[in-house]
Design a protein around this motif. Structure first.
Motif, PDB file in Angstrom:
ATOM      1  N   ALA A  65      36.301  47.668  36.929  1.00  0.00           N
ATOM      2  CA  ALA A  65      36.197  46.220  36.733  1.00  0.00           C
ATOM      3  C   ALA A  65      37.357  45.716  35.877  1.00  0.00           C
ATOM      4  CB  ALA A  65      34.873  45.900  36.043  1.00  0.00           C
ATOM      5  N   ALA A  66      37.896  46.572  35.033  1.00  0.00           N
ATOM      6  CA  ALA A  66      38.946  46.174  34.084  1.00  0.00           C
ATOM      7  C   ALA A  66      40.295  46.008  34.786  1.00  0.00           C
ATOM      8  CB  ALA A  66      39.071  47.235  32.999  1.00  0.00           C
ATOM      9  N   PRO A  67      41.141  45.106  34.263  1.00  0.00           N
ATOM     10  CA  PRO A  67      42.510  45.026  34.785  1.00  0.00           C
ATOM     11  C   PRO A  67      43.309  46.267  34.403  1.00  0.00           C
ATOM     12  CG  PRO A  67      42.270  43.612  32.849  1.00  0.00           C
ATOM     13  CD  PRO A  67      40.896  44.148  33.165  1.00  0.00           C
ATOM     14  N   VAL A  68      44.223  46.659  35.297  1.00  0.00           N
ATOM     15  CA  VAL A  68      45.123  47.785  35.028  1.00  0.00           C
ATOM     16  C   VAL A  68      46.523  47.214  34.769  1.00  0.00           C
ATOM     17  CG1 VAL A  68      46.107  49.935  35.906  1.00  0.00           C
ATOM     18  CG2 VAL A  68      43.755  49.292  36.528  1.00  0.00           C
ATOM     19  N   VAL A  69      47.022  47.437  33.576  1.00  0.00           N
ATOM     20  CA  VAL A  69      48.321  46.886  33.174  1.00  0.00           C
ATOM     21  C   VAL A  69      49.259  48.023  32.813  1.00  0.00           C
ATOM     22  CG1 VAL A  69      49.509  45.267  31.648  1.00  0.00           C
ATOM     23  CG2 VAL A  69      47.063  44.948  32.130  1.00  0.00           C
ATOM     24  N   GLY A  70      50.402  48.081  33.473  1.00  0.00           N
ATOM     25  CA  GLY A  70      51.379  49.123  33.183  1.00  0.00           C
ATOM     26  C   GLY A  70      52.531  48.580  32.352  1.00  0.00           C
ATOM     27  N   VAL A  71      53.187  49.491  31.634  1.00  0.00           N
ATOM     28  CA  VAL A  71      54.368  49.144  30.839  1.00  0.00           C
ATOM     29  C   VAL A  71      55.530  49.979  31.366  1.00  0.00           C
ATOM     30  CG1 VAL A  71      55.375  49.151  28.533  1.00  0.00           C
ATOM     31  CG2 VAL A  71      52.951  48.594  28.830  1.00  0.00           C
ATOM     32  N   SER A  72      56.649  49.322  31.637  1.00  0.00           N
ATOM     33  CA  SER A  72      57.773  50.032  32.262  1.00  0.00           C
ATOM     34  C   SER A  72      58.421  51.060  31.339  1.00  0.00           C
ATOM     35  CB  SER A  72      58.840  49.039  32.710  1.00  0.00           C
ATOM     36  OG  SER A  72      59.940  49.762  33.230  1.00  0.00           O
ATOM     37  N   PRO A  73      58.604  52.286  31.835  1.00  0.00           N
ATOM     38  CA  PRO A  73      59.352  53.285  31.065  1.00  0.00           C
ATOM     39  C   PRO A  73      60.853  53.138  31.274  1.00  0.00           C
ATOM     40  CG  PRO A  73      58.543  54.288  33.071  1.00  0.00           C
ATOM     41  CD  PRO A  73      58.084  52.842  33.095  1.00  0.00           C
ATOM     42  N   ILE A  74      61.229  52.202  32.158  1.00  0.00           N
ATOM     43  CA  ILE A  74      62.648  52.002  32.467  1.00  0.00           C
ATOM     44  C   ILE A  74      63.082  50.654  31.896  1.00  0.00           C
ATOM     45  CG2 ILE A  74      64.364  51.842  34.327  1.00  0.00           C
ATOM     46  CD1 ILE A  74      62.825  54.520  34.316  1.00  0.00           C
ATOM     47  N   ILE A  75      64.211  50.665  31.190  1.00  0.00           N
ATOM     48  CA  ILE A  75      64.771  49.435  30.643  1.00  0.00           C
ATOM     49  C   ILE A  75      66.207  49.326  31.129  1.00  0.00           C
ATOM     50  CG2 ILE A  75      65.433  48.202  28.532  1.00  0.00           C
ATOM     51  CD1 ILE A  75      63.126  49.578  27.072  1.00  0.00           C
ATOM     52  N   ALA A  76      66.518  48.213  31.809  1.00  0.00           N
ATOM     53  CA  ALA A  76      67.877  47.961  32.299  1.00  0.00           C
ATOM     54  C   ALA A  76      68.443  49.162  33.071  1.00  0.00           C
ATOM     55  CB  ALA A  76      68.797  47.593  31.136  1.00  0.00           C
ATOM     56  N   GLY A  77      67.618  49.716  33.941  1.00  0.00           N
ATOM     57  CA  GLY A  77      68.096  50.780  34.818  1.00  0.00           C
ATOM     58  C   GLY A  77      68.277  52.130  34.150  1.00  0.00           C
ATOM     59  N   ALA A 106      64.248  62.410  42.659  1.00  0.00           N
ATOM     60  CA  ALA A 106      63.694  63.437  43.554  1.00  0.00           C
ATOM     61  C   ALA A 106      62.627  62.881  44.487  1.00  0.00           C
ATOM     62  CB  ALA A 106      63.116  64.581  42.725  1.00  0.00           C
ATOM     63  N   ILE A 107      61.893  61.863  44.050  1.00  0.00           N
ATOM     64  CA  ILE A 107      60.862  61.311  44.939  1.00  0.00           C
ATOM     65  C   ILE A 107      61.339  60.022  45.614  1.00  0.00           C
ATOM     66  CG2 ILE A 107      58.965  62.406  43.650  1.00  0.00           C
ATOM     67  CD1 ILE A 107      58.275  59.427  42.731  1.00  0.00           C
ATOM     68  N   GLY A 108      62.658  59.744  45.500  1.00  0.00           N
ATOM     69  CA  GLY A 108      63.233  58.616  46.231  1.00  0.00           C
ATOM     70  C   GLY A 108      62.917  57.255  45.636  1.00  0.00           C
ATOM     71  N   VAL A 109      62.689  57.232  44.325  1.00  0.00           N
ATOM     72  CA  VAL A 109      62.426  55.945  43.660  1.00  0.00           C
ATOM     73  C   VAL A 109      63.619  55.632  42.750  1.00  0.00           C
ATOM     74  CG1 VAL A 109      60.905  54.740  42.015  1.00  0.00           C
ATOM     75  CG2 VAL A 109      59.915  56.265  43.741  1.00  0.00           C
ATOM     76  N   ASP A 110      64.136  54.400  42.856  1.00  0.00           N
ATOM     77  CA  ASP A 110      65.261  53.991  42.012  1.00  0.00           C
ATOM     78  C   ASP A 110      64.848  53.983  40.543  1.00  0.00           C
ATOM     79  OD1 ASP A 110      66.931  53.569  44.124  1.00  0.00           O
ATOM     80  OD2 ASP A 110      66.696  51.373  44.121  1.00  0.00           O
ATOM     81  N   THR A 111      65.828  54.238  39.662  1.00  0.00           N
ATOM     82  CA  THR A 111      65.556  54.133  38.230  1.00  0.00           C
ATOM     83  C   THR A 111      65.648  52.670  37.844  1.00  0.00           C
ATOM     84  OG1 THR A 111      66.452  56.345  37.909  1.00  0.00           O
ATOM     85  CG2 THR A 111      66.256  54.982  35.952  1.00  0.00           C
ATOM     86  N   SER A 112      64.599  51.922  38.171  1.00  0.00           N
ATOM     87  CA  SER A 112      64.532  50.518  37.765  1.00  0.00           C
ATOM     88  C   SER A 112      63.075  50.169  37.518  1.00  0.00           C
ATOM     89  CB  SER A 112      65.120  49.602  38.844  1.00  0.00           C
ATOM     90  OG  SER A 112      64.186  49.396  39.878  1.00  0.00           O
ATOM     91  N   ALA A 113      62.870  49.175  36.673  1.00  0.00           N
ATOM     92  CA  ALA A 113      61.508  48.763  36.296  1.00  0.00           C
ATOM     93  C   ALA A 113      60.718  48.322  37.534  1.00  0.00           C
ATOM     94  CB  ALA A 113      61.580  47.631  35.277  1.00  0.00           C
ATOM     95  N   ASP A 114      61.381  47.571  38.422  1.00  0.00           N
ATOM     96  CA  ASP A 114      60.687  47.061  39.628  1.00  0.00           C
ATOM     97  C   ASP A 114      60.315  48.202  40.560  1.00  0.00           C
ATOM     98  OD1 ASP A 114      61.779  44.901  38.498  1.00  0.00           O
ATOM     99  OD2 ASP A 114      62.974  44.296  40.230  1.00  0.00           O
ATOM    100  N   ALA A 115      61.252  49.127  40.750  1.00  0.00           N
ATOM    101  CA  ALA A 115      61.007  50.219  41.700  1.00  0.00           C
ATOM    102  C   ALA A 115      59.817  51.061  41.249  1.00  0.00           C
ATOM    103  CB  ALA A 115      62.253  51.080  41.856  1.00  0.00           C
ATOM    104  N   VAL A 116      59.693  51.275  39.939  1.00  0.00           N
ATOM    105  CA  VAL A 116      58.560  52.064  39.440  1.00  0.00           C
ATOM    106  C   VAL A 116      57.254  51.307  39.679  1.00  0.00           C
ATOM    107  CG1 VAL A 116      57.492  53.081  37.384  1.00  0.00           C
ATOM    108  CG2 VAL A 116      59.932  53.383  37.787  1.00  0.00           C
ATOM    109  N   ALA A 117      57.259  49.999  39.435  1.00  0.00           N
ATOM    110  CA  ALA A 117      56.045  49.191  39.671  1.00  0.00           C
ATOM    111  C   ALA A 117      55.659  49.235  41.146  1.00  0.00           C
ATOM    112  CB  ALA A 117      56.280  47.752  39.231  1.00  0.00           C
TER     113      ALA A 117
END
Ligand code: GDP
Ligand code: CA
Length: 320
Positions: free
Chosen positions: A220-232, A245-256
């Motif tokens: 029921a609770a909201p899930v809120v993440g905090v980016s481990p990536i800052i400015a790439g 290795a898993i094909g995700v860019d090192t960017s805050a948006d890509a991780v989200a």
């Protein structure tokens, strides 16, 4: 207020210091669900680096200069083990740290699960946060490389994540179950925070435990993440090697986007990015992830507490 935090080790510990600071003086109940993928048996003892990093940091007995382990540590036992040719020469086990591993091993040998062993170990200090391993089963991250398959610790510590990873395998995960209390904590939470921990080898192995993702989706609770990536950049550490290795860019948006929106079966309702990454907010909104930008450098608990307030505010906003 019941708060659940999904967490890795050192980065997660910094975040939890801020969560504890934010709720200081309240009756908030804070539970960290902690990655066990880095755990291993070495020289006869069970090592749980992420649980211990958090415990030492919250207890204030961690080595802040070196960034890991206990303050005032000595390495006499490690020197003896090396002389016997036992263990990994590139992996030092401090004497004080070994006390923790021996205690954990003692409880496991008595037949207790890791969650109960952790409850007894952490009872030594008033941490202000309940630490729950994601699972009682042994689920260890192994890394597939062109030079063979190795435990995550060997890839990370010995090879400094420099061998290109082909795949991360959460060995044993199919037979694992959430540790006692994990699903209950997620179900009872008022807010669920995803620490700015390594998405691939800290948060990934938690989400991979059968039953945890479903509990998060149903919460029921909201899930809120905090980016481990800052400015790439990964701020501290080598997490970029894991993302690549898993094909995700090192960017805050890509991780989200990798975590995904809960409206589409993913993890997140909301995502906090650093001020320098605000340009990505419209893209995230379009993908069903409410986002906001605030300073994300966890320089000290007070600064991190401000970040936690922003995450809680974002989580409390009506859905997008
Ligand atoms: P580990 O298990 O000890 O590797 O620690 P975690 O997985 O919990 O956290 C490591 C991650 O924390 C790193 O990959 C960084 O991206 C992130 N990190 C470290 N310091 C900071 C910080 O000050 N701000 C933010 N936003 N992320 C950070
Ligand atoms: Ca870790």
């Amino acid at each position: 207020m019941k708060v659940v935090v999904l967490s890795g080790g050192v980065g997660g510990a910094r975040f939890l210091l801020g969560v504890r600071e934010h709720f200081a003086g309240t009756d908030a109940d804070i539970t960290a669900i902690v990655n066990v993928g880095d755990d291993m048996w070495l020289t006869g003892v069970r090592i749980a680096p992420d649980l211990d990093s958090i415990m030492y940091a919250l207890a204030g007995v961690n080595d802040t200069e070196r960034g890991w382990g206990r303050a005032g540590e000595t390495e006499r036992v490690s020197a003896e083990l090396r002389a016997y040719g036992v263990g990994w020469p590139w992996f030092t086990l401090g004497d004080l740290d070994l006390g923790t591993h021996l205690t954990r091993t003692h409880y496991l040998r008595e037949g207790l699960g890791l969650a109960e062993a952790t409850r007894r170990i952490t009872a030594r200090w008033p941490l202000g946060v309940r630490l729950l391993p994601s699972t009682d089963q042994e689920v260890e991250t192994h890394v597939h490389t062109a030079d063979g398959v190795m435990h995550f610790q060997e890839w990370w510590t010995r090879h400094r994540a420099a061998l290109p990873a082909l795949e991360f395998e959460y060995r044993g995960v199919v037979d694992a179950r959430p540790a006692p209390g994990v699903v209950e904590a997620i179900g009872a939470a008022d807010v669920i925070l995803v620490a700015p921990s390594n998405p691939v080898v800290s948060i990934g192995p938690i989400l991979a435990i059968p039953g945890i993702r479903a509990a998060l989706t149903a919460a029921a609770a909201p899930v809120v993440g905090v980016s481990p990536i800052i400015a790439g950049a990964v701020v501290r550490g080598m997490a970029d090697a894991c993302l690549t290795a898993i094909g995700v860019d090192t960017s805050a948006d890509a991780v989200a986007l990798h975590y995904g929106s809960r409206t589409n079966g993913g993890l997140l309702d909301a995502w906090l990015v650093d001020e320098t990454d605000s340009a990505g907010i419209p893209t995230l909104s379009a993908a069903g992830i409410r986002a906001a930008a605030v300073p994300l450098w966890m320089t000290d608990p007070a600064t991190t507490a401000a970040m936690v307030s922003a995450a809680l505010e974002l989580g409390a906003q009506p859905g997008s």
